[in-house]
Design a protein around this motif. Structure first.
Motif, PDB file in Angstrom:
ATOM      1  N   SER A   1      38.313  43.281  33.954  1.00  0.00           N
ATOM      2  CA  SER A   1      37.666  42.514  32.887  1.00  0.00           C
ATOM      3  C   SER A   1      37.881  41.007  33.067  1.00  0.00           C
ATOM      4  O   SER A   1      36.981  40.224  32.802  1.00  0.00           O
ATOM      5  CB  SER A   1      38.143  42.979  31.515  1.00  0.00           C
ATOM      6  N   SER A   2      39.070  40.600  33.570  1.00  0.00           N
ATOM      7  CA  SER A   2      39.284  39.159  33.694  1.00  0.00           C
ATOM      8  C   SER A   2      38.382  38.568  34.771  1.00  0.00           C
ATOM      9  O   SER A   2      37.856  37.474  34.611  1.00  0.00           O
ATOM     10  CB  SER A   2      40.752  38.845  33.978  1.00  0.00           C
ATOM     11  N   LEU A   3      38.162  39.312  35.864  1.00  0.00           N
ATOM     12  CA  LEU A   3      37.303  38.735  36.881  1.00  0.00           C
ATOM     13  C   LEU A   3      35.849  38.664  36.415  1.00  0.00           C
ATOM     14  O   LEU A   3      35.132  37.711  36.718  1.00  0.00           O
ATOM     15  CB  LEU A   3      37.394  39.492  38.195  1.00  0.00           C
ATOM     16  N   LEU A   4      35.415  39.661  35.630  1.00  0.00           N
ATOM     17  CA  LEU A   4      34.067  39.587  35.070  1.00  0.00           C
ATOM     18  C   LEU A   4      33.950  38.369  34.164  1.00  0.00           C
ATOM     19  O   LEU A   4      32.921  37.680  34.152  1.00  0.00           O
ATOM     20  CB  LEU A   4      33.733  40.860  34.286  1.00  0.00           C
TER      21      LEU A   4
ATOM     22  N   LYS B   1      35.995  44.812  41.102  1.00  0.00           N
ATOM     23  CA  LYS B   1      36.560  46.131  41.415  1.00  0.00           C
ATOM     24  C   LYS B   1      37.759  46.010  42.344  1.00  0.00           C
ATOM     25  O   LYS B   1      38.732  46.753  42.220  1.00  0.00           O
ATOM     26  CB  LYS B   1      35.498  47.038  42.035  1.00  0.00           C
ATOM     27  N   LEU B   2      37.692  45.051  43.260  1.00  0.00           N
ATOM     28  CA  LEU B   2      38.856  44.837  44.128  1.00  0.00           C
ATOM     29  C   LEU B   2      40.044  44.337  43.306  1.00  0.00           C
ATOM     30  O   LEU B   2      41.179  44.777  43.502  1.00  0.00           O
ATOM     31  CB  LEU B   2      38.530  43.833  45.245  1.00  0.00           C
ATOM     32  N   LEU B   3      39.762  43.433  42.353  1.00  0.00           N
ATOM     33  CA  LEU B   3      40.871  42.931  41.536  1.00  0.00           C
ATOM     34  C   LEU B   3      41.444  44.051  40.667  1.00  0.00           C
ATOM     35  O   LEU B   3      42.654  44.099  40.420  1.00  0.00           O
ATOM     36  CB  LEU B   3      40.418  41.747  40.675  1.00  0.00           C
ATOM     37  N   ALA B   4      40.577  44.959  40.222  1.00  0.00           N
ATOM     38  CA  ALA B   4      41.060  46.127  39.473  1.00  0.00           C
ATOM     39  C   ALA B   4      41.997  46.958  40.346  1.00  0.00           C
ATOM     40  O   ALA B   4      43.082  47.372  39.921  1.00  0.00           O
ATOM     41  CB  ALA B   4      39.883  46.965  38.977  1.00  0.00           C
ATOM     42  N   ALA B   5      41.565  47.189  41.592  1.00  0.00           N
ATOM     43  CA  ALA B   5      42.399  47.961  42.515  1.00  0.00           C
ATOM     44  C   ALA B   5      43.717  47.241  42.773  1.00  0.00           C
ATOM     45  O   ALA B   5      44.793  47.853  42.769  1.00  0.00           O
ATOM     46  CB  ALA B   5      41.647  48.187  43.832  1.00  0.00           C
TER      47      ALA B   5
ATOM     48  N   LEU C   1      48.919  39.500  37.672  1.00  0.00           N
ATOM     49  CA  LEU C   1      47.514  39.117  37.873  1.00  0.00           C
ATOM     50  C   LEU C   1      47.284  37.604  37.926  1.00  0.00           C
ATOM     51  O   LEU C   1      46.557  37.126  38.800  1.00  0.00           O
ATOM     52  CB  LEU C   1      46.626  39.747  36.788  1.00  0.00           C
ATOM     53  N   PRO C   2      47.883  36.820  37.009  1.00  0.00           N
ATOM     54  CA  PRO C   2      47.652  35.369  37.086  1.00  0.00           C
ATOM     55  C   PRO C   2      48.070  34.798  38.434  1.00  0.00           C
ATOM     56  O   PRO C   2      47.342  34.015  39.058  1.00  0.00           O
ATOM     57  CB  PRO C   2      48.529  34.804  35.960  1.00  0.00           C
ATOM     58  N   GLN C   3      49.245  35.239  38.921  1.00  0.00           N
ATOM     59  CA  GLN C   3      49.725  34.807  40.232  1.00  0.00           C
ATOM     60  C   GLN C   3      48.750  35.210  41.336  1.00  0.00           C
ATOM     61  O   GLN C   3      48.475  34.447  42.258  1.00  0.00           O
ATOM     62  CB  GLN C   3      51.039  35.510  40.520  1.00  0.00           C
ATOM     63  N   LEU C   4      48.249  36.448  41.204  1.00  0.00           N
ATOM     64  CA  LEU C   4      47.344  36.996  42.205  1.00  0.00           C
ATOM     65  C   LEU C   4      46.088  36.139  42.316  1.00  0.00           C
ATOM     66  O   LEU C   4      45.666  35.751  43.407  1.00  0.00           O
ATOM     67  CB  LEU C   4      46.987  38.434  41.806  1.00  0.00           C
TER      68      LEU C   4
ATOM     69  N   PHE D   1      40.506  36.782  50.383  1.00  0.00           N
ATOM     70  CA  PHE D   1      41.617  36.024  49.801  1.00  0.00           C
ATOM     71  C   PHE D   1      42.322  36.824  48.712  1.00  0.00           C
ATOM     72  O   PHE D   1      43.536  36.757  48.574  1.00  0.00           O
ATOM     73  CB  PHE D   1      41.113  34.673  49.306  1.00  0.00           C
ATOM     74  N   LEU D   2      41.523  37.585  47.953  1.00  0.00           N
ATOM     75  CA  LEU D   2      42.144  38.500  46.985  1.00  0.00           C
ATOM     76  C   LEU D   2      42.997  39.532  47.716  1.00  0.00           C
ATOM     77  O   LEU D   2      44.105  39.873  47.281  1.00  0.00           O
ATOM     78  CB  LEU D   2      41.064  39.238  46.190  1.00  0.00           C
ATOM     79  N   ALA D   3      42.456  40.027  48.829  1.00  0.00           N
ATOM     80  CA  ALA D   3      43.185  41.040  49.606  1.00  0.00           C
ATOM     81  C   ALA D   3      44.503  40.455  50.122  1.00  0.00           C
ATOM     82  O   ALA D   3      45.569  41.077  50.001  1.00  0.00           O
ATOM     83  CB  ALA D   3      42.316  41.524  50.772  1.00  0.00           C
ATOM     84  N   LEU D   4      44.423  39.240  50.657  1.00  0.00           N
ATOM     85  CA  LEU D   4      45.617  38.571  51.173  1.00  0.00           C
ATOM     86  C   LEU D   4      46.645  38.368  50.055  1.00  0.00           C
ATOM     87  O   LEU D   4      47.842  38.651  50.227  1.00  0.00           O
ATOM     88  CB  LEU D   4      45.224  37.221  51.772  1.00  0.00           C
ATOM     89  N   ALA D   5      46.172  37.893  48.907  1.00  0.00           N
ATOM     90  CA  ALA D   5      47.077  37.638  47.788  1.00  0.00           C
ATOM     91  C   ALA D   5      47.753  38.932  47.322  1.00  0.00           C
ATOM     92  O   ALA D   5      48.944  38.949  46.996  1.00  0.00           O
ATOM     93  CB  ALA D   5      46.309  36.991  46.635  1.00  0.00           C
TER      94      ALA D   5
END
Ligand SMILES: [Zn+2]
Length: 257
Positions: free
Chosen positions: A165-168, A189-193, A203-206, A239-243
């Motif tokens: 929801s935050s990324l949306l 969906k990636l951020l959800a995963a 999540l904020p750090q991510l 970058f999300l994946a790396l984080a």
């Protein structure tokens, strides 16, 4: 050396991760190449992409074949390209990284790392984060929490829900400000995963690590002379994946011994 100590501690499981990693990398390479366009479903690299000669087992040993043939096809002599040795080395780097940090827990780190590597690479090539990879990653994250870290399960389920929801929400704000799409549902969906692995509190750090590394990469790309217009951009998935990988590993650090 740390790695040797770690591998001694991790025993056969540690060694097998290192040995298996380049083969996993080869397999990830196939997924990266074939999943996005849904083309040939035969799971195997069967022929030289240049001359079409059928490849034999000795042509398909990860890393070894490529280096032994100096990056050229044995049959036609044309260059084989960096893609397969690249993904095989990256998969090996994930395993070494995980072993250094986490010793005996490294196999779970590797599952996450290899999965993220595949997703990030596909996004980089095709601007796509396939549901068939992101959704199972979310489920595996929750299953791993239930199995190994039950007191974290609520936190991680919340991470998945808030991540999505935050990324949306961020995407909606971006759309309003810039008048175009900057982030896709795939990113959400990636951020959800990711949330299902690192938990809601991280999540904020991510998002911060992902955003900062994306900005640094954009600056490097510009510095290297590639002009990025307001309408070209970098995909956010890598970058999300790396984080996610960085945060997961920093939470998994285990002292030696
Ligand atoms: Zn060839």
């Amino acid at each position: 050396m740390d790695l040797l100590e770690r591998m001694a501690e991790a025993g056969a499981a540690g060694w097998s991760l290192i040995l298996v990693a380049p083969f996993v990398g080869s397999f990830l390479g196939l997924i990266i190449r074939r999943l996005p366009d849904g083309s040939p479903t035969a799971w195997g690299r069967s022929a030289c992409e240049q001359c079409g000669t059928r490849l034999k087992v000795r042509d398909l040993i990860p890393l070894f074949s490529w280096f032994a043939q100096k990056g050229q096809c044995r049959y036609c002599g044309r260059p084989l390209g960096w893609f397969y040795p690249g993904i095989e080395l990256a998969a090996l780097a994930v395993a070494v990284n995980a072993l250094l940090v986490d010793g005996e827990g490294a196999w779970l780190d590797c599952i996450l790392g290899w999965w993220l590597l595949t997703l990030g690479w596909i996004d980089l090539r095709c601007w796509l984060l396939p549901d068939i990879l992101t959704l199972p990653l979310l489920l595996v994250g929750l299953a791993a929490a239930a199995a190994f870290d039950p007191e974290q399960l609520t936190q991680r389920a919340l991470g998945a829900a808030l991540g999505y929801s935050s990324l949306l929400a961020v995407a909606a704000v971006y759309r309003k400000l810039r008048g175009r799409e900057g982030l896709g549902r795939g990113d959400a969906k990636l951020l959800a995963a990711s949330g299902a692995w690192v938990g809601a509190a991280a999540l904020p750090q991510l998002i911060l690590i992902g955003a900062v590394s994306a900005l640094v990469a954009a600056a490097c790309v510009r510095f290297a002379g590639v002009r990025l217009s307001a309408h070209s951009a970098l995909p956010f998935g890598p970058f999300l994946a790396l984080a996610t990988w960085v945060l997961w590993l920093s939470n998994s650090i285990r002292p030696i011994g």
